[in-house]
Design an enzyme around this catalytic site. Structure first.
Site, PDB file in Angstrom:
ATOM      1  N   GLU A   1       4.469  -9.171   4.346  1.00  0.00           N
ATOM      2  CA  GLU A   1       3.853  -8.327   5.366  1.00  0.00           C
ATOM      3  C   GLU A   1       2.622  -8.939   6.042  1.00  0.00           C
ATOM      4  O   GLU A   1       2.421  -8.764   7.234  1.00  0.00           O
ATOM      5  CB  GLU A   1       3.452  -7.005   4.680  1.00  0.00           C
ATOM      6  CG  GLU A   1       2.661  -6.008   5.513  1.00  0.00           C
ATOM      7  CD  GLU A   1       3.532  -5.192   6.454  1.00  0.00           C
ATOM      8  OE1 GLU A   1       4.768  -5.376   6.457  1.00  0.00           O
ATOM      9  OE2 GLU A   1       2.965  -4.375   7.195  1.00  0.00           O
TER      10      GLU A   1
ATOM     11  N   SER B   1      -5.740   1.749  -2.282  1.00  0.00           N
ATOM     12  CA  SER B   1      -5.099   2.133  -1.021  1.00  0.00           C
ATOM     13  C   SER B   1      -4.055   3.246  -1.131  1.00  0.00           C
ATOM     14  O   SER B   1      -3.560   3.733  -0.129  1.00  0.00           O
ATOM     15  CB  SER B   1      -4.441   0.902  -0.381  1.00  0.00           C
ATOM     16  OG  SER B   1      -3.426   0.401  -1.226  1.00  0.00           O
TER      17      SER B   1
ATOM     18  N   ASP C   1       3.282  -7.535   0.095  1.00  0.00           N
ATOM     19  CA  ASP C   1       2.148  -7.458   1.016  1.00  0.00           C
ATOM     20  C   ASP C   1       0.971  -8.150   0.334  1.00  0.00           C
ATOM     21  O   ASP C   1       0.367  -7.591  -0.576  1.00  0.00           O
ATOM     22  CB  ASP C   1       1.819  -5.995   1.322  1.00  0.00           C
ATOM     23  CG  ASP C   1       0.666  -5.855   2.318  1.00  0.00           C
ATOM     24  OD1 ASP C   1      -0.101  -6.819   2.519  1.00  0.00           O
ATOM     25  OD2 ASP C   1       0.518  -4.758   2.891  1.00  0.00           O
TER      26      ASP C   1
ATOM     27  N   GLN D   1      10.147  -5.245   8.717  1.00  0.00           N
ATOM     28  CA  GLN D   1      10.392  -5.390   7.269  1.00  0.00           C
ATOM     29  C   GLN D   1      11.837  -5.049   6.926  1.00  0.00           C
ATOM     30  O   GLN D   1      12.499  -5.770   6.176  1.00  0.00           O
ATOM     31  CB  GLN D   1       9.460  -4.466   6.464  1.00  0.00           C
ATOM     32  CG  GLN D   1       8.074  -5.022   6.218  1.00  0.00           C
ATOM     33  CD  GLN D   1       8.064  -6.154   5.188  1.00  0.00           C
ATOM     34  OE1 GLN D   1       9.090  -6.619   4.696  1.00  0.00           O
ATOM     35  NE2 GLN D   1       6.869  -6.620   4.867  1.00  0.00           N
TER      36      GLN D   1
ATOM     37  N   ASP E   1      -0.074  -4.266  14.664  1.00  0.00           N
ATOM     38  CA  ASP E   1      -0.662  -3.702  13.436  1.00  0.00           C
ATOM     39  C   ASP E   1      -2.052  -4.301  13.201  1.00  0.00           C
ATOM     40  O   ASP E   1      -3.065  -3.571  13.103  1.00  0.00           O
ATOM     41  CB  ASP E   1       0.342  -3.999  12.315  1.00  0.00           C
ATOM     42  CG  ASP E   1      -0.137  -3.869  10.888  1.00  0.00           C
ATOM     43  OD1 ASP E   1      -1.320  -4.082  10.619  1.00  0.00           O
ATOM     44  OD2 ASP E   1       0.714  -3.579  10.029  1.00  0.00           O
ATOM     45  N   ASN E   2      -2.132  -5.643  13.134  1.00  0.00           N
ATOM     46  CA  ASN E   2      -3.410  -6.288  12.816  1.00  0.00           C
ATOM     47  C   ASN E   2      -4.460  -5.946  13.877  1.00  0.00           C
ATOM     48  O   ASN E   2      -5.637  -5.787  13.560  1.00  0.00           O
ATOM     49  CB  ASN E   2      -3.241  -7.815  12.737  1.00  0.00           C
ATOM     50  CG  ASN E   2      -2.181  -8.232  11.721  1.00  0.00           C
ATOM     51  OD1 ASN E   2      -1.258  -7.470  11.425  1.00  0.00           O
ATOM     52  ND2 ASN E   2      -2.278  -9.440  11.212  1.00  0.00           N
TER      53      ASN E   2
ATOM     54  N   HIS F   1      -3.639   2.312   8.823  1.00  0.00           N
ATOM     55  CA  HIS F   1      -3.251   2.449  10.232  1.00  0.00           C
ATOM     56  C   HIS F   1      -2.392   3.690  10.456  1.00  0.00           C
ATOM     57  O   HIS F   1      -1.675   4.134   9.570  1.00  0.00           O
ATOM     58  CB  HIS F   1      -2.415   1.254  10.681  1.00  0.00           C
ATOM     59  CG  HIS F   1      -3.084  -0.073  10.549  1.00  0.00           C
ATOM     60  ND1 HIS F   1      -4.435  -0.240  10.369  1.00  0.00           N
ATOM     61  CD2 HIS F   1      -2.553  -1.321  10.588  1.00  0.00           C
ATOM     62  CE1 HIS F   1      -4.708  -1.528  10.307  1.00  0.00           C
ATOM     63  NE2 HIS F   1      -3.592  -2.209  10.429  1.00  0.00           N
TER      64      HIS F   1
ATOM     65  N   LYS G   1       4.458  -7.327  14.880  1.00  0.00           N
ATOM     66  CA  LYS G   1       3.642  -7.023  13.698  1.00  0.00           C
ATOM     67  C   LYS G   1       2.199  -7.436  13.972  1.00  0.00           C
ATOM     68  O   LYS G   1       1.353  -6.619  14.277  1.00  0.00           O
ATOM     69  CB  LYS G   1       4.221  -7.696  12.446  1.00  0.00           C
ATOM     70  CG  LYS G   1       3.725  -7.044  11.146  1.00  0.00           C
ATOM     71  CD  LYS G   1       2.301  -7.401  10.827  1.00  0.00           C
ATOM     72  CE  LYS G   1       1.786  -6.855   9.551  1.00  0.00           C
ATOM     73  NZ  LYS G   1       0.401  -7.257   9.296  1.00  0.00           N
TER      74      LYS G   1
ATOM     75  N   CYS H   1      -6.059  -1.942  13.341  1.00  0.00           N
ATOM     76  CA  CYS H   1      -7.463  -2.018  12.910  1.00  0.00           C
ATOM     77  C   CYS H   1      -8.389  -1.354  13.924  1.00  0.00           C
ATOM     78  O   CYS H   1      -9.430  -0.820  13.579  1.00  0.00           O
ATOM     79  CB  CYS H   1      -7.884  -3.468  12.666  1.00  0.00           C
ATOM     80  SG  CYS H   1      -7.063  -4.184  11.226  1.00  0.00           S
TER      81      CYS H   1
ATOM     82  N   SER I   1       5.693  -2.530  12.405  1.00  0.00           N
ATOM     83  CA  SER I   1       5.634  -3.476  11.274  1.00  0.00           C
ATOM     84  C   SER I   1       6.820  -3.278  10.345  1.00  0.00           C
ATOM     85  O   SER I   1       7.498  -4.230   9.943  1.00  0.00           O
ATOM     86  CB  SER I   1       4.358  -3.256  10.461  1.00  0.00           C
ATOM     87  OG  SER I   1       3.236  -3.409  11.279  1.00  0.00           O
TER      88      SER I   1
ATOM     89  N   SER J   1       1.723  -0.286  -5.582  1.00  0.00           N
ATOM     90  CA  SER J   1       0.817  -0.564  -4.479  1.00  0.00           C
ATOM     91  C   SER J   1       0.311  -1.994  -4.629  1.00  0.00           C
ATOM     92  O   SER J   1       0.323  -2.552  -5.721  1.00  0.00           O
ATOM     93  CB  SER J   1      -0.356   0.406  -4.457  1.00  0.00           C
ATOM     94  OG  SER J   1      -1.129   0.147  -3.305  1.00  0.00           O
TER      95      SER J   1
ATOM     96  N   HIS K   1       0.823  -1.227   0.000  1.00  0.00           N
ATOM     97  CA  HIS K   1       0.000   0.000   0.000  1.00  0.00           C
ATOM     98  C   HIS K   1       0.857   1.278   0.000  1.00  0.00           C
ATOM     99  O   HIS K   1       1.608   1.521   0.954  1.00  0.00           O
ATOM    100  CB  HIS K   1      -0.896   0.023   1.238  1.00  0.00           C
ATOM    101  CG  HIS K   1      -1.670  -1.251   1.430  1.00  0.00           C
ATOM    102  ND1 HIS K   1      -2.720  -1.605   0.630  1.00  0.00           N
ATOM    103  CD2 HIS K   1      -1.530  -2.273   2.332  1.00  0.00           C
ATOM    104  CE1 HIS K   1      -3.205  -2.778   1.021  1.00  0.00           C
ATOM    105  NE2 HIS K   1      -2.491  -3.205   2.050  1.00  0.00           N
TER     106      HIS K   1
ATOM    107  N   ASN L   1       4.741 -10.953   9.092  1.00  0.00           N
ATOM    108  CA  ASN L   1       3.449 -10.882   9.777  1.00  0.00           C
ATOM    109  C   ASN L   1       3.506 -11.507  11.169  1.00  0.00           C
ATOM    110  O   ASN L   1       2.926 -10.987  12.113  1.00  0.00           O
ATOM    111  CB  ASN L   1       2.369 -11.580   8.953  1.00  0.00           C
ATOM    112  CG  ASN L   1       1.003 -11.477   9.600  1.00  0.00           C
ATOM    113  OD1 ASN L   1       0.423 -10.403   9.684  1.00  0.00           O
ATOM    114  ND2 ASN L   1       0.494 -12.596  10.103  1.00  0.00           N
TER     115      ASN L   1
ATOM    116  N   HIS M   1      -7.526  -9.043   3.499  1.00  0.00           N
ATOM    117  CA  HIS M   1      -6.664  -8.597   2.407  1.00  0.00           C
ATOM    118  C   HIS M   1      -7.350  -8.557   1.035  1.00  0.00           C
ATOM    119  O   HIS M   1      -7.147  -7.630   0.260  1.00  0.00           O
ATOM    120  CB  HIS M   1      -5.394  -9.441   2.332  1.00  0.00           C
ATOM    121  CG  HIS M   1      -4.389  -8.873   1.384  1.00  0.00           C
ATOM    122  ND1 HIS M   1      -3.573  -7.807   1.739  1.00  0.00           N
ATOM    123  CD2 HIS M   1      -4.095  -9.156   0.099  1.00  0.00           C
ATOM    124  CE1 HIS M   1      -2.816  -7.484   0.705  1.00  0.00           C
ATOM    125  NE2 HIS M   1      -3.106  -8.286  -0.297  1.00  0.00           N
TER     126      HIS M   1
END
Ligand code: NAI
Length: 463
Positions: A189, A81, A128, A396, A223-224, A384, A219, A228, A392, A76, A53, A214, A334
């Site tokens: 990711e 996104s 990703d 990476q 992040d998840n 996010h 991560k 969210c 995250s 992307s 993204h 992930n 996703h």
């Protein structure tokens, strides 16, 4: 020289740069890596193709990779996104980026193809959802006659990738095989992309090592979940301005994304119900205070439906036909196949604004569909916040450094970064929020069987 980027409007670069400057102040992990490795440039010689993204936060990731010596080209991983000002800022700074918010599926694969066009081809992938990896591996199999181009396309999405593969094969015979053979590894990711990698490994089709970013704790458990928690309701609000308090919202799936999503809706005052297939996650939802239901039992009474499963056909056409008038339907997983959007194509669509459509059912009831079923926190809002993406993306960058420096020592398998790096990523984010870490004394460390400087937990610990 012809311009080596595709962005919506390069004059947005100034605005993008200002937001990038702000984001940097919220991304301590990435900035610490620049500080630590900026001089040594451990990514010198790395040519990284990125498919993720194209947001402001990703721009800070890209500029961290280049600060560490990498050459980078970027597309992307989703048609809705991109933040066009972020893409413009990156392009103006000289990194070839191919991303426009609202690009078509045909453009999606064309842009991905262009992101591979380093003079000598790339040697690393940062993915990703796995599209960059899929493009090369599927292309190489088609090229080798292992996959039938004619028989496969079943959807608009698949048609687009096969058309692009066909085009590239005609223009540059043998290209996919060459690309596959020069890639030293991929860092992935997200949950869905990681599923694809383990599947490739199982089938003996993974031709290079992969790092599963992930499943670094810093991560998926941040992040998840917390990502969210902030960005789901942001997306629904920007799309609909609906009153959330008092509404009944159904969250399908109670994994990491589902936990954050349910918390997001509850925080906004909605009455939240959860569906699950896994008894452990169902029990977690119940004990977190959510009613665990069957979708069928709430389909005609709930106001908002959100899929978070990474699975397919979770909200099906018969569900959407049974919903009450003006129910809101969206996905934060996703891919868009969590909701059977394709089966709505012959219904009456009224576009309200970008990424918001009203669709009429045979009964006369209408539903509001967000981002055509693609992940709505990035389609309808800006994804996010920077701080959580810093964790995250620090993973990476560490994964890319590891693959570049030591990729040759790995098997063609899927790996997770070691725990001491996971703990380091977390540690880099404590000071910014004023958190103070207690130190173990040697006796305490010995008593619980860890080293005073960590790792603090065994591999089997689940957080
Ligand atoms: P997860 O595996 O932790 O959770 C998915 C949950 O859905 C599981 O508990 C599973 O049992 C449940 N599930 C599967 N099929 C179901 C069904 N038919 N009905 C109800 N529940 C079902 O995965 P995670 O990490 O939560 O990711 C979910 C999706 O979100 C993935 O596609 C991932 O790539 C994506 N994702 C999206 C983000 C975003 O910003 N939009 C951020 C991170 C991940």
């Amino acid at each position: 020289m012809a311009k080596d980027y595709v962005v919506k409007d390069i004059t947005l670069a100034g605005y993008g740069r200002k937001e990038l400057d702000i984001a940097e102040t919220e991304m301590p992990g990435l900035m610490a890596l620049r500080e630590k490795y900026g001089k040594d440039k451990p990514l010198s010689g790395a040519r990284i193709v990125g498919s993720l993204h194209m947001t402001i936060q990703t721009a800070v990731l890209i500029e961290t990779l280049t600060a560490l010596g990498a050459d980078v080209r970027w597309a992307s991983c989703n048609i809705f996104s991109t933040q066009d000002h972020a893409a413009a800022a990156v392009a103006e700074a000289g990194v070839p980026v191919f991303a426009v918010k609202g690009q078509t599926l045909v453009e999606h694969w064309d842009y991905l193809d262009r992101s591979f066009m380093f003079e000598d081809g790339p040697n690393l992938i940062l993915d990703d959802g796995g599209d960059a990896t899929l493009y090369i591996l599927l292309g190489a199999r088609v090229e080798a006659g292992e996959e039938d181009l004619i028989a496969v396309p079943t959807s608009e999405e698949e048609q687009a990738i096969f058309d692009q593969i066909r085009k590239r094969m005609k223009e540059t015979p043998g290209w996919f095989g060459r690309m596959r053979d020069q890639i030293k590894g991929v860092s992935e990711e997200t949950t869905t992309g990681v599923h694809r990698l383990y599947d490739l490994k199982k089938k003996g089709q993974l031709p290079f090592p992969a790092i599963n970013v992930n499943d670094s704790v810093t991560k998926s458990k941040f992040d998840n979940k917390y990502g969210c928690k902030e960005s789901l309701v942001d997306g629904i609000r920007r799309a609909t301005d609906t009153m959330m308090a008092g509404k009944v919202a159904v969250v399908c799936g109670y994994g990491d994304v589902g936990k954050g999503s349910a918390a997001s809706l509850r925080g906004a005052g909605a009455r939240v119900k959860v569906t699950e297939v896994d008894p452990i996650c169902a029990l977690q939802a119940a004990m977190d205070g959510f009613e665990v239901v069957l979708l069928e039992d709430v389909i005609d009474s709930a106001d908002i439906f959100i899929t978070t499963t990474g699975n397919r056909d979770v909200i099906r056409i018969e569900h959407m036909r049974a919903m009450k008038d003006m129910a809101i339907v969206g996905n934060i997983g996703h891919f868009d196949n969590e909701i059977q959007v394709a089966s709505l194509k012959n219904h009456k669509w009224t576009n309200i604004k970008d990424q918001v459509d009203m669709i009429e059912m045979p009964s006369g009831n209408r539903i509001i569909l967000l981002s055509e079923g693609r992940l709505l926190n990035l389609g309808n809002a800006t994804g996010h916040p920077s701080f959580v993406m810093s964790a995250s993306f620090t993973n990476q960058v560490l994964a890319q450094i590891e693959l570049w420096r030591n990729g040759g020592e790995y098997e063609n398998d899927v790996y997770i970064l070691p725990k001491h790096l996971d703990e380091m990523v977390a540690a880099l984010h404590l000071e910014k929020i004023g958190a103070k870490l207690t130190k173990l004394d040697p006796e305490q460390a010995a008593y619980i069987g860890v080293a005073p400087e960590g790792p603090f937990k065994p591999e089997h610990y689940r957080y």
